[in-house]
Design a protein around this motif. Structure first.
Motif, PDB file in Angstrom:
ATOM      1  N   GLU A   1       0.830  -1.214   0.000  1.00  0.00           N
ATOM      2  CA  GLU A   1       0.000   0.000   0.000  1.00  0.00           C
ATOM      3  C   GLU A   1       0.864   1.263   0.000  1.00  0.00           C
ATOM      4  O   GLU A   1       0.551   2.231  -0.703  1.00  0.00           O
ATOM      5  N   PHE A   2       1.954   1.266   0.781  1.00  0.00           N
ATOM      6  CA  PHE A   2       2.847   2.424   0.806  1.00  0.00           C
ATOM      7  C   PHE A   2       3.452   2.664  -0.572  1.00  0.00           C
ATOM      8  O   PHE A   2       3.452   3.793  -1.068  1.00  0.00           O
ATOM      9  N   TYR A   3       3.986   1.637  -1.215  1.00  0.00           N
ATOM     10  CA  TYR A   3       4.639   1.821  -2.515  1.00  0.00           C
ATOM     11  C   TYR A   3       3.647   2.263  -3.590  1.00  0.00           C
ATOM     12  O   TYR A   3       4.004   3.019  -4.484  1.00  0.00           O
ATOM     13  N   ALA A   4       2.401   1.825  -3.473  1.00  0.00           N
ATOM     14  CA  ALA A   4       1.375   2.313  -4.400  1.00  0.00           C
ATOM     15  C   ALA A   4       1.147   3.806  -4.193  1.00  0.00           C
ATOM     16  O   ALA A   4       1.082   4.580  -5.156  1.00  0.00           O
ATOM     17  N   ALA A   5       1.044   4.228  -2.941  1.00  0.00           N
ATOM     18  CA  ALA A   5       0.816   5.646  -2.643  1.00  0.00           C
ATOM     19  C   ALA A   5       2.042   6.493  -2.931  1.00  0.00           C
ATOM     20  O   ALA A   5       1.934   7.600  -3.478  1.00  0.00           O
ATOM     21  N   ALA A   6       3.216   6.002  -2.573  1.00  0.00           N
ATOM     22  CA  ALA A   6       4.449   6.791  -2.695  1.00  0.00           C
ATOM     23  C   ALA A   6       4.962   6.880  -4.116  1.00  0.00           C
ATOM     24  O   ALA A   6       5.402   7.939  -4.553  1.00  0.00           O
ATOM     25  N   PHE A   7       4.934   5.769  -4.837  1.00  0.00           N
ATOM     26  CA  PHE A   7       5.555   5.700  -6.158  1.00  0.00           C
ATOM     27  C   PHE A   7       4.576   5.416  -7.288  1.00  0.00           C
ATOM     28  O   PHE A   7       4.974   5.323  -8.440  1.00  0.00           O
ATOM     29  N   GLY A   8       3.307   5.221  -6.960  1.00  0.00           N
ATOM     30  CA  GLY A   8       2.343   4.844  -7.987  1.00  0.00           C
ATOM     31  C   GLY A   8       2.530   3.407  -8.446  1.00  0.00           C
ATOM     32  O   GLY A   8       2.189   3.063  -9.581  1.00  0.00           O
ATOM     33  N   ALA A   9       3.071   2.558  -7.580  1.00  0.00           N
ATOM     34  CA  ALA A   9       3.341   1.162  -7.941  1.00  0.00           C
ATOM     35  C   ALA A   9       2.055   0.419  -8.272  1.00  0.00           C
ATOM     36  O   ALA A   9       1.027   0.602  -7.627  1.00  0.00           O
ATOM     37  N   ARG A  10       2.158  -0.414  -9.299  1.00  0.00           N
ATOM     38  CA  ARG A  10       1.082  -1.312  -9.717  1.00  0.00           C
ATOM     39  C   ARG A  10       1.433  -2.723  -9.292  1.00  0.00           C
ATOM     40  O   ARG A  10       2.577  -3.149  -9.442  1.00  0.00           O
TER      41      ARG A  10
ATOM     42  N   LEU B   1       5.795  -5.700  -7.836  1.00  0.00           N
ATOM     43  CA  LEU B   1       5.306  -4.354  -8.116  1.00  0.00           C
ATOM     44  C   LEU B   1       6.032  -3.761  -9.319  1.00  0.00           C
ATOM     45  O   LEU B   1       7.190  -4.101  -9.586  1.00  0.00           O
ATOM     46  N   ASP B   2       5.346  -2.849  -9.992  1.00  0.00           N
ATOM     47  CA  ASP B   2       5.905  -2.178 -11.156  1.00  0.00           C
ATOM     48  C   ASP B   2       5.716  -0.671 -11.005  1.00  0.00           C
ATOM     49  O   ASP B   2       4.610  -0.200 -10.741  1.00  0.00           O
ATOM     50  N   VAL B   3       6.817   0.068 -11.149  1.00  0.00           N
ATOM     51  CA  VAL B   3       6.777   1.531 -11.154  1.00  0.00           C
ATOM     52  C   VAL B   3       7.325   1.973 -12.500  1.00  0.00           C
ATOM     53  O   VAL B   3       8.544   2.007 -12.707  1.00  0.00           O
ATOM     54  N   GLY B   4       6.450   2.217 -13.459  1.00  0.00           N
ATOM     55  CA  GLY B   4       6.879   2.683 -14.776  1.00  0.00           C
ATOM     56  C   GLY B   4       7.868   1.776 -15.471  1.00  0.00           C
ATOM     57  O   GLY B   4       8.761   2.249 -16.171  1.00  0.00           O
ATOM     58  N   GLY B   5       7.753   0.483 -15.286  1.00  0.00           N
ATOM     59  CA  GLY B   5       8.663  -0.474 -15.907  1.00  0.00           C
ATOM     60  C   GLY B   5       9.776  -0.956 -14.988  1.00  0.00           C
ATOM     61  O   GLY B   5      10.478  -1.904 -15.319  1.00  0.00           O
ATOM     62  N   ALA B   6       9.957  -0.322 -13.845  1.00  0.00           N
ATOM     63  CA  ALA B   6      10.919  -0.777 -12.841  1.00  0.00           C
ATOM     64  C   ALA B   6      10.196  -1.755 -11.919  1.00  0.00           C
ATOM     65  O   ALA B   6       9.259  -1.373 -11.220  1.00  0.00           O
ATOM     66  N   VAL B   7      10.613  -3.002 -11.946  1.00  0.00           N
ATOM     67  CA  VAL B   7       9.906  -4.055 -11.223  1.00  0.00           C
ATOM     68  C   VAL B   7      10.709  -4.478  -9.998  1.00  0.00           C
ATOM     69  O   VAL B   7      11.930  -4.637 -10.068  1.00  0.00           O
TER      70      VAL B   7
ATOM     71  N   ASP C   1      10.475  12.867 -13.135  1.00  0.00           N
ATOM     72  CA  ASP C   1      10.280  14.028 -12.270  1.00  0.00           C
ATOM     73  C   ASP C   1      10.635  13.675 -10.822  1.00  0.00           C
ATOM     74  O   ASP C   1       9.756  13.385 -10.006  1.00  0.00           O
ATOM     75  N   PRO C   2      11.927  13.685 -10.485  1.00  0.00           N
ATOM     76  CA  PRO C   2      12.324  13.287  -9.135  1.00  0.00           C
ATOM     77  C   PRO C   2      11.709  14.127  -8.028  1.00  0.00           C
ATOM     78  O   PRO C   2      11.387  13.600  -6.961  1.00  0.00           O
ATOM     79  N   GLU C   3      11.541  15.428  -8.270  1.00  0.00           N
ATOM     80  CA  GLU C   3      10.969  16.285  -7.227  1.00  0.00           C
ATOM     81  C   GLU C   3       9.562  15.834  -6.864  1.00  0.00           C
ATOM     82  O   GLU C   3       9.200  15.743  -5.699  1.00  0.00           O
ATOM     83  N   ALA C   4       8.748  15.542  -7.874  1.00  0.00           N
ATOM     84  CA  ALA C   4       7.363  15.135  -7.624  1.00  0.00           C
ATOM     85  C   ALA C   4       7.296  13.785  -6.913  1.00  0.00           C
ATOM     86  O   ALA C   4       6.514  13.616  -5.973  1.00  0.00           O
ATOM     87  N   VAL C   5       8.107  12.831  -7.345  1.00  0.00           N
ATOM     88  CA  VAL C   5       8.074  11.502  -6.726  1.00  0.00           C
ATOM     89  C   VAL C   5       8.631  11.566  -5.304  1.00  0.00           C
ATOM     90  O   VAL C   5       8.083  10.950  -4.385  1.00  0.00           O
ATOM     91  N   HIS C   6       9.676  12.332  -5.091  1.00  0.00           N
ATOM     92  CA  HIS C   6      10.248  12.516  -3.753  1.00  0.00           C
ATOM     93  C   HIS C   6       9.190  13.105  -2.816  1.00  0.00           C
ATOM     94  O   HIS C   6       8.964  12.592  -1.713  1.00  0.00           O
TER      95      HIS C   6
ATOM     96  N   ARG D   1       5.937  13.059  -3.170  1.00  0.00           N
ATOM     97  CA  ARG D   1       4.844  12.092  -3.004  1.00  0.00           C
ATOM     98  C   ARG D   1       5.218  11.017  -1.985  1.00  0.00           C
ATOM     99  O   ARG D   1       4.398  10.625  -1.148  1.00  0.00           O
ATOM    100  N   ALA D   2       6.471  10.565  -2.037  1.00  0.00           N
ATOM    101  CA  ALA D   2       6.929   9.544  -1.087  1.00  0.00           C
ATOM    102  C   ALA D   2       6.923  10.087   0.337  1.00  0.00           C
ATOM    103  O   ALA D   2       6.492   9.406   1.275  1.00  0.00           O
ATOM    104  N   VAL D   3       7.396  11.301   0.515  1.00  0.00           N
ATOM    105  CA  VAL D   3       7.400  11.919   1.848  1.00  0.00           C
ATOM    106  C   VAL D   3       5.968  12.101   2.343  1.00  0.00           C
ATOM    107  O   VAL D   3       5.660  11.805   3.497  1.00  0.00           O
ATOM    108  N   ALA D   4       5.075  12.541   1.477  1.00  0.00           N
ATOM    109  CA  ALA D   4       3.673  12.713   1.858  1.00  0.00           C
ATOM    110  C   ALA D   4       3.035  11.379   2.255  1.00  0.00           C
ATOM    111  O   ALA D   4       2.140  11.343   3.096  1.00  0.00           O
ATOM    112  N   ALA D   5       3.515  10.274   1.664  1.00  0.00           N
ATOM    113  CA  ALA D   5       2.970   8.949   1.966  1.00  0.00           C
ATOM    114  C   ALA D   5       3.570   8.347   3.233  1.00  0.00           C
ATOM    115  O   ALA D   5       3.120   7.298   3.684  1.00  0.00           O
ATOM    116  N   GLY D   6       4.610   8.992   3.814  1.00  0.00           N
ATOM    117  CA  GLY D   6       5.167   8.498   5.065  1.00  0.00           C
ATOM    118  C   GLY D   6       6.656   8.233   5.078  1.00  0.00           C
ATOM    119  O   GLY D   6       7.202   7.816   6.101  1.00  0.00           O
TER     120      GLY D   6
END
Length: 123
Positions: free
Chosen positions: A18-27, A42-48, A79-84, A86-91
């Motif tokens: 659940e955290f990785y889905a919220a933080a990184f948009g993981a599928r 999990l997959d984050v934009g092709g990174a598994v 976009d490292p700033e946005a993902v960073h 988002r991860a902080v906002a997720a915990g």
């Protein structure tokens, strides 16, 4: 073809998914198990990568059980700033802001399970 798919050992694998889905948009590509005792791919934009419940009996130690971590995961994104953020906002805990370093734009976090991440891109 070759790829590397790291496996992260965590205390609370279902919560970590659940955290990785919220933080990184993981599928979730694959998931088995019940409660917190799950194995998930999990997959984050092709990174598994995989998330698995830690198990001291099988010598699969989470970072807190090991007294630290033995490596860091580099997540390369557009976009490292946005993902960073988002991860902080997720915990996650920010350990360095996104900034130019060694030819990269990169920031660092520690996720709630003790794993260290760099989030960045070349340039």
């Amino acid at each position: 073809m070759a790829s590397i798919q790291p496996e992260l050992w965590v205390d609370g694998a279902a919560t970590a998914v659940e955290f990785y889905a919220a933080a990184f948009g993981a599928r979730v590509l694959h998931r088995v198990g019940d409660g917190e005792d799950v194995v998930a791919q999990l997959d984050v934009g092709g990174a598994v990568f995989w998330v698995v419940q830690a198990d001291a009996g099988r010598r699969r130690l989470s970072p807190p059980a090991a007294g630290g971590t033995t490596g860091r995961v580099l997540l390369v994104v557009d976009d490292p700033e946005a993902v960073h953020a988002r991860a902080v906002a997720a915990g996650a805990t920010a350990t360095s802001a996104v900034a130019p370093e060694h030819g990269w734009l990169v920031g660092r976090i520690v996720d709630p399970f003790g794993h260290e991440w760099e989030i960045g891109r070349p340039g």
